[in-house]
Write a protein that holds these residues in place. Structure first.
Motif, PDB file in Angstrom:
ATOM      1  N   TYR A  10       3.365  -3.373   6.327  1.00  0.00           N
ATOM      2  CA  TYR A  10       2.673  -4.127   7.376  1.00  0.00           C
ATOM      3  C   TYR A  10       2.940  -3.575   8.773  1.00  0.00           C
ATOM      4  O   TYR A  10       2.058  -3.540   9.618  1.00  0.00           O
ATOM      5  CB  TYR A  10       3.108  -5.596   7.327  1.00  0.00           C
ATOM      6  CG  TYR A  10       2.443  -6.379   6.232  1.00  0.00           C
ATOM      7  CD1 TYR A  10       1.173  -6.926   6.396  1.00  0.00           C
ATOM      8  CD2 TYR A  10       3.077  -6.580   5.020  1.00  0.00           C
ATOM      9  CE1 TYR A  10       0.558  -7.644   5.383  1.00  0.00           C
ATOM     10  CE2 TYR A  10       2.478  -7.298   3.996  1.00  0.00           C
ATOM     11  CZ  TYR A  10       1.221  -7.831   4.191  1.00  0.00           C
ATOM     12  OH  TYR A  10       0.616  -8.542   3.178  1.00  0.00           O
ATOM     13  N   ASP A  11       4.174  -3.163   9.028  1.00  0.00           N
ATOM     14  CA  ASP A  11       4.546  -2.789  10.391  1.00  0.00           C
ATOM     15  C   ASP A  11       5.266  -1.444  10.453  1.00  0.00           C
ATOM     16  O   ASP A  11       4.904  -0.574  11.236  1.00  0.00           O
ATOM     17  CB  ASP A  11       5.430  -3.888  10.989  1.00  0.00           C
ATOM     18  CG  ASP A  11       5.777  -3.615  12.439  1.00  0.00           C
ATOM     19  OD1 ASP A  11       4.850  -3.509  13.262  1.00  0.00           O
ATOM     20  OD2 ASP A  11       6.979  -3.491  12.753  1.00  0.00           O
ATOM     21  N   ILE A  12       6.285  -1.272   9.581  1.00  0.00           N
ATOM     22  CA  ILE A  12       7.122  -0.071   9.647  1.00  0.00           C
ATOM     23  C   ILE A  12       6.333   1.185   9.286  1.00  0.00           C
ATOM     24  O   ILE A  12       6.324   2.169  10.036  1.00  0.00           O
ATOM     25  CB  ILE A  12       8.343  -0.212   8.716  1.00  0.00           C
ATOM     26  CG1 ILE A  12       9.156  -1.460   9.072  1.00  0.00           C
ATOM     27  CG2 ILE A  12       9.205   1.043   8.788  1.00  0.00           C
ATOM     28  CD1 ILE A  12       9.762  -1.427  10.441  1.00  0.00           C
ATOM     29  N   LEU A  13       5.669   1.171   8.141  1.00  0.00           N
ATOM     30  CA  LEU A  13       4.953   2.372   7.698  1.00  0.00           C
ATOM     31  C   LEU A  13       3.820   2.757   8.645  1.00  0.00           C
ATOM     32  O   LEU A  13       3.659   3.954   8.952  1.00  0.00           O
ATOM     33  CB  LEU A  13       4.435   2.169   6.270  1.00  0.00           C
ATOM     34  CG  LEU A  13       3.716   3.371   5.639  1.00  0.00           C
ATOM     35  CD1 LEU A  13       4.593   4.610   5.656  1.00  0.00           C
ATOM     36  CD2 LEU A  13       3.288   3.040   4.201  1.00  0.00           C
ATOM     37  N   PRO A  14       3.004   1.818   9.161  1.00  0.00           N
ATOM     38  CA  PRO A  14       1.983   2.228  10.135  1.00  0.00           C
ATOM     39  C   PRO A  14       2.574   2.898  11.369  1.00  0.00           C
ATOM     40  O   PRO A  14       2.000   3.875  11.880  1.00  0.00           O
ATOM     41  CB  PRO A  14       1.300   0.902  10.497  1.00  0.00           C
ATOM     42  CG  PRO A  14       1.468   0.061   9.279  1.00  0.00           C
ATOM     43  CD  PRO A  14       2.830   0.407   8.761  1.00  0.00           C
TER      44      PRO A  14
END
Length: 300
Positions: free
Chosen positions: A104-108
Motif C-alpha cells: 500500500y505504501d512502502i513498495l510504491p
C-alpha cells in the motif's frame, strides 16, 4: 504404470472415450487402445468398463485418478520451472512479490525511487501471502519477495531490511481514556475487549499467538478472524474490535476513527527480502532491495 500409460489413462478420464483421448494427446485411436490394454495387462485389473462406445472408469481407476491428477500438477510445475529457467537471463524485467501490508505504501515509494534510477525496466508486482511468496520464489517465478516471515527453505536466502513491531489499533472510545493517554497497552488490557483475530498460520499471527501464550493471555472475544492486516485495520475503523497489526499497516490508520498505541510486550515483526539461493542477485534485485530498505526506514 509407465508414463505413456498414465498419459493415456488421464486423457480417457478427461474425455470419456478413446477417440476423444486420441485427439487430446495427438495420437491415433488404435495407439490409445493398445496402450490402455497394455496398462491393464500390467496392472492385472481393468481400468474401464466398455459400453456403447463409452468408457466408464472402474472403482480401481477412480482410486488411482486423484494420484494421477497430483502427478500431472507436479509435471506442470516442472514445465513452468523449466520455462522460467530458460527466460531467467532476460534483462529489463523485474518480478516482485510482496505481502499486501507492504504493497500500500512502502513498495510504491520504493518503486518510485527505483524507476528514477532504472527507467527502462518492465516491472510486475503481485501481492501474496508469505507461504505463496516462498513457493513462487522456489519455482523461480519471481526475482525477489518482501515478507514478514523468515525463509524456512534451504533454497531461499533472506535479508532483514528493518525491524518493525506489532501495534494496537483500537476504535475511538473502546479503551479507557487513561490507557489511551499513556500511549501504550498491554496484552492483558485487551482480554475483555473484542479483538480482530489474525490467522494463526500467518507469521505475524503465529508471533502474536506465542506472545499470548507466554503472557498467559487468551482472547475469548476474537469476533472476526482475518488473513490480511489491512482487513483487520478496516474492522477497527468500523468499530468492530481492536486490531493488532504491524507498524507498516498502522501507518494507514485514520486517527479520527481509531487510537494507535504501542503494544507490550514488544512483538517484533522483521521485514525481510527473500530470494532464490540458486540465482545470483541482479543489479535490479539489489537496487529494489535498497530502495525498499530506504522506504521502510523513512516511514517506521
Amino acid at each position: 504404470m509407465r508414463l505413456r500409460h498414465i498419459e493415456v489413462f488421464n486423457a480417457i478420464m478427461l474425455t470419456g472415450s478413446v477417440s476423444a483421448a486420441a485427439r487430446l494427446i495427438n495420437i491415433t485411436q488404435p495407439a490409445v487402445s493398445r496402450t490402455l490394454q497394455h496398462a491393464e495387462l500390467q496392472l492385472g485389473f481393468p481400468l474401464f468398463q466398455r459400453a456403447k462406445g463409452r468408457l466408464t472408469p472402474t472403482t480401481e481407476a477412480l482410486t488411482l485418478y486423484p494420484h494421477i491428477e497430483r502427478l500431472f500438477a507436479q509435471l506442470d510445475e516442472v514445465q513452468r520451472l523449466a520455462s522460467n529457467l530458460r527466460t531467467a537471463g532476460d534483462t529489463g524485467e523485474l518480478r516482485i512479490l510482496s505481502v499486501l501490508a507492504l504493497s500500500y505504501d512502502i513498495l510504491p515509494r520504493a518503486l518510485k525511487a527505483f524507476r528514477e534510477k532504472h527507467p527502462g525496466y518492465k516491472i510486475t508486482v503481485e501481492s501474496l501471502h508469505s507461504p505463496q511468496i516462498m513457493s513462487a520464489l522456489l519455482l523461480q517465478e519471481a526475482d525477489v519477495g518482501f515478507a514478514f516471515s523468515p525463509a524456512v527453505h534451504p533454497s531461499l536466502t533472506q535479508e532483514t531490511l528493518a525491524d518493525s513491531r506489532m501495534v494496537c489499533i483500537a476504535p475511538r472510545g473502546m479503551l479507557p481514556r487513561a490507557l489511551v493517554r499513556s500511549g501504550s497497552v498491554a496484552l492483558h488490557d485487551l482480554v475483555s475487549r473484542p479483538v480482530i483475530g489474525l490467522d494463526s498460520r500467518d507469521p505475524v499471527g503465529t508471533s502474536l499467538s506465542q506472545a499470548c501464550r507466554q503472557a498467559g493471555v487468551g482472547f475469548q472475544q476474537a469476533v472476526v478472524t482475518v488473513q490480511t492486516y489491512h482487513a483487520a485495520l478496516a474492522m477497527a475503523h468500523h468499530g468492530i474490535g481492536v486490531a493488532l497489526v504491524d507498524g507498516c499497516t498502522a501507518r494507514s490508520a485514520d486517527r479520527e476513527k481509531v487510537d494507535v498505541l504501542t503494544l507490550e510486550p514488544q512483538i517484533p515483526v522483521p521485514i525481510r527480502a527473500l530470494r532464490s539461493a540458486a540465482r545470483p542477485d541482479s543489479v535490479a534485485v539489489r537496487g529494489i532491495t535498497r530502495c525498499m530498505q530506504q522506504a521502510i526506514e523513512g516511514t517506521l
